[in-house]
Design a protein around this motif. Structure first.
Motif, PDB file in Angstrom:
ATOM      1  N   MET A  22       0.845  -1.192   0.000  1.00 40.34           N
ATOM      2  CA  MET A  22       0.000   0.000   0.000  1.00 40.34           C
ATOM      3  C   MET A  22       0.882   1.244   0.000  1.00 40.34           C
ATOM      4  O   MET A  22       1.789   1.375   0.837  1.00 40.34           O
ATOM      5  CB  MET A  22      -0.895   0.008   1.241  1.00 40.34           C
ATOM      6  CG  MET A  22      -1.878  -1.144   1.321  1.00 40.34           C
ATOM      7  SD  MET A  22      -3.325  -0.944   0.224  1.00 40.34           S
ATOM      8  CE  MET A  22      -2.810  -1.876  -1.226  1.00 40.34           C
ATOM      9  N   GLU A 159      -8.560  -0.811  -2.429  1.00 37.52           N
ATOM     10  CA  GLU A 159      -7.691  -1.780  -1.748  1.00 37.52           C
ATOM     11  C   GLU A 159      -7.984  -3.199  -2.228  1.00 37.52           C
ATOM     12  O   GLU A 159      -7.079  -4.011  -2.432  1.00 37.52           O
ATOM     13  CB  GLU A 159      -7.924  -1.720  -0.226  1.00 37.52           C
ATOM     14  CG  GLU A 159      -7.467  -0.434   0.452  1.00 37.52           C
ATOM     15  CD  GLU A 159      -8.514   0.679   0.426  1.00 37.52           C
ATOM     16  OE1 GLU A 159      -9.287   0.798  -0.546  1.00 37.52           O
ATOM     17  OE2 GLU A 159      -8.544   1.474   1.399  1.00 37.52           O
ATOM     18  N   ARG A 188      -4.342   2.671   0.611  1.00 30.51           N
ATOM     19  CA  ARG A 188      -5.552   2.786   1.431  1.00 30.51           C
ATOM     20  C   ARG A 188      -6.184   4.157   1.201  1.00 30.51           C
ATOM     21  O   ARG A 188      -5.477   5.142   1.006  1.00 30.51           O
ATOM     22  CB  ARG A 188      -5.192   2.614   2.908  1.00 30.51           C
ATOM     23  CG  ARG A 188      -4.709   1.211   3.198  1.00 30.51           C
ATOM     24  CD  ARG A 188      -4.532   0.946   4.661  1.00 30.51           C
ATOM     25  NE  ARG A 188      -3.794  -0.307   4.844  1.00 30.51           N
ATOM     26  CZ  ARG A 188      -4.375  -1.507   4.924  1.00 30.51           C
ATOM     27  NH1 ARG A 188      -5.685  -1.623   4.885  1.00 30.51           N
ATOM     28  NH2 ARG A 188      -3.640  -2.586   5.062  1.00 30.51           N
TER      29      ARG A 188
END
Ligand code: NAD
Length: 455
Positions: A22, A159, A188
């Motif tokens: 992420m 995500e 995110r």
């Protein structure tokens, strides 16, 4: 090794498909700076060359249909036939906006003492925040007009579904798009998404997702007076008059709220039926609900896959509680996977939360109405206004009700809502601005007025 990794789960098997790092706020900053650096030369590409590059990109996407569709099946659980349609939609929207660069012209306006001309100029860096329900089409709806108008793009996929977008970014480079013109950063929402919205070099945010996050994005964008296009939730009404072809309306109804397992902002998650036809409509609807083919997404005959995640399954179950007035319920496979059957509710209370909230699952509520005014009143009794359908044989009624319903995309005797060459977007809290069609281009440009004195 990145600190923050998100496991992408196949919703039909619950197996881990990939572990995706992420992006941090610092990585978003670096990507936006690369996009800003790529902007002046992308903007300066001659219109015909930019058009050719977009067409080439569309062709490379098309050549990878099998691979992209397989990724969409794996990360989103979509039936393979739907996934192939989604790849085709991305290809088509790229082709469509490839026709735009040479047509993006200004005007000449008569003024005394000189010549007045306008230019349609790109904005700069555009941030796309993409949801998980239609990862490929919704990426394309922002990407294609943004690039065609000369902007550069940083996209953040959801995500749950980053894999197709990551592959499309690689294909863009293979197709010859210059580095930095289109980047994809999985991350995110609360870190990478917010960093993109807040970045001083991002001039516009295109967001599709929940109304709650849309409101936050609009408020944050206000800080930099950023342009926003928002496609948010819906609670669209399917209005069936007693004079309609009831068999046709009943046969079409299941896929109006079960397509994409109901995870569709245009889902007709309320069916309003004129009182005289109410019982008959439910009778006609039942066999079609029982016939919805839910199962292995890799089987070309499958019509409905699982919900996208365990959280989404919990959300739907939270709405359809044990005492819910279930009138009809379809079937789904047992065992692994986030399956939820096609479900028809008949709530007595027209303000029940199954009638007012966007559930985002294959669930609809059938409620009676008396006459045209009543139908319009009930259809509009929601904060949303994205889509809707009207079933009648009376053309005057179809037009009157179409004018009365506060929604951006209506269809008469049909549930079709989206074509890439017609405008798409919501009234009220369903969004702001329009995507697709010629209207969307204006949303990726600024109008500059130049006066040339001749005296
Ligand atoms: P969401 O709105 O939270 O997520 C959509 C996208 O926004 C994702 O890429 C996410 O990472 C990003 N995001 C989340 N919070 C953010 C923030 N604060 N700033 C910037 N970006 C942010 O949707 P969800 O949680 O995945 O789904 C929840 C519900 O939203 C669904 O059950 C459904 O009702 C609705 N939804 C609607 C649509 C639609 O097309 N209308 C699409 C997805 C979800």
């Amino acid at each position: 090794m990145a600190d923050d990794v998100f496991d992408v789960i196949n919703p039909a098997t619950e197996e881990t498909v990939a572990s995706v790092p992420m992006a941090s706020a610092a990585e978003v900053d670096a990507a936006v700076r690369r996009a800003a650096a790529a902007y002046p030369s992308w903007r300066a590409v001659a219109p015909g060359d930019r058009a050719r590059q977009l067409r080439r990109f569309a062709e490379v996407v098309d050549a990878h249909t099998d691979e992209l569709a397989a990724l969409e099946v794996a990360e989103a659980g979509h039936p393979v036939g739907n996934a192939r349609w989604e790849v085709g939609n991305l290809r088509d929207v790229l082709h469509y906006y490839a026709g735009a660069p040479e047509r993006l012209t200004g005007r000449q306006i008569p003024v005394p003492g000189g010549i007045d001309v306008t230019f349609q100029e790109p904005l700069g860096v555009v941030g796309l925040i993409v949801p998980w329900n239609f990862p490929l089409p919704i990426l394309g709806w922002g990407l294609a007009p943004a690039l065609a108008a000369g902007n550069t793009v940083v996209a953040k996929p959801a995500e749950l579904t980053p894999l197709t977008a990551l592959r499309v970014a690689e294909l863009a480079l293979e197709a010859g798009l210059p580095e930095g013109v289109f980047q994809v950063l999985p991350g995110r929402g609360t870190e990478a998404g917010r960093a993109l919205v807040d970045h001083e070099l991002v001039r516009k945010i295109v967001f599709t997702g929940s109304t709650a996050v849309g409101k936050e994005i609009m408020a944050r964008a206000a800080g930099g007076v950023k342009r926003v296009t928002l496609e948010l939730g819906g609670k669209s009404a399917n209005i069936v008059f007693a004079d309609a072809d009831l068999e046709k309306a009943a046969a079409a109804a299941p896929m109006s709220f079960c397509d994409n397992t109901g995870q569709d902002c245009c889902a007709r998650s309320r069916i309003l039926v004129q009182r005289g036809a109410y019982d008959r409509f439910l009778e006609l609807l039942e066999p079609h609900i029982l016939a919805v083919r839910a199962g292995d997404p890799n089987d070309p005959a499958t019509e409905m896959g699982p919900l996208v995640s365990a959280a989404q399954l919990d959300r739907v179950r939270g709405y359809v509680t044990d005492d819910a007035p279930v009138a009809i319920r379809g079937t789904v496979p047992s065992g692994k996977g986030f399956w939820y059957p096609a479900t028809v509710l008949t709530p007595a209370d027209p303000l029940d939360r199954t009638v007012t909230d966007e559930i985002f699952g294959p669930v609809t509520a059938v409620i009676p109405f008396e006459d045209e005014d009543d139908a319009v009143r009930i259809a509009n009794a929601t904060v949303y206004g994205l889509a809707g359908s009207i079933w009648t044989r009376d053309i005057g009624r179809a037009l009157r009700v179409s004018r009365g319903v506060e929604a951006g995309n209506l269809s008469v005797n049909s549930h079709s809502s989206v074509r890439y060459w017609t405008p798409f977007g919501g009234f009220k809290q369903s969004g702001l601005g329009r995507e697709l069609g010629p209207d969307a281009l204006a949303a990726f440009t600024e109008t500059k007025n130049v006066f040339i004195g001749t005296e």
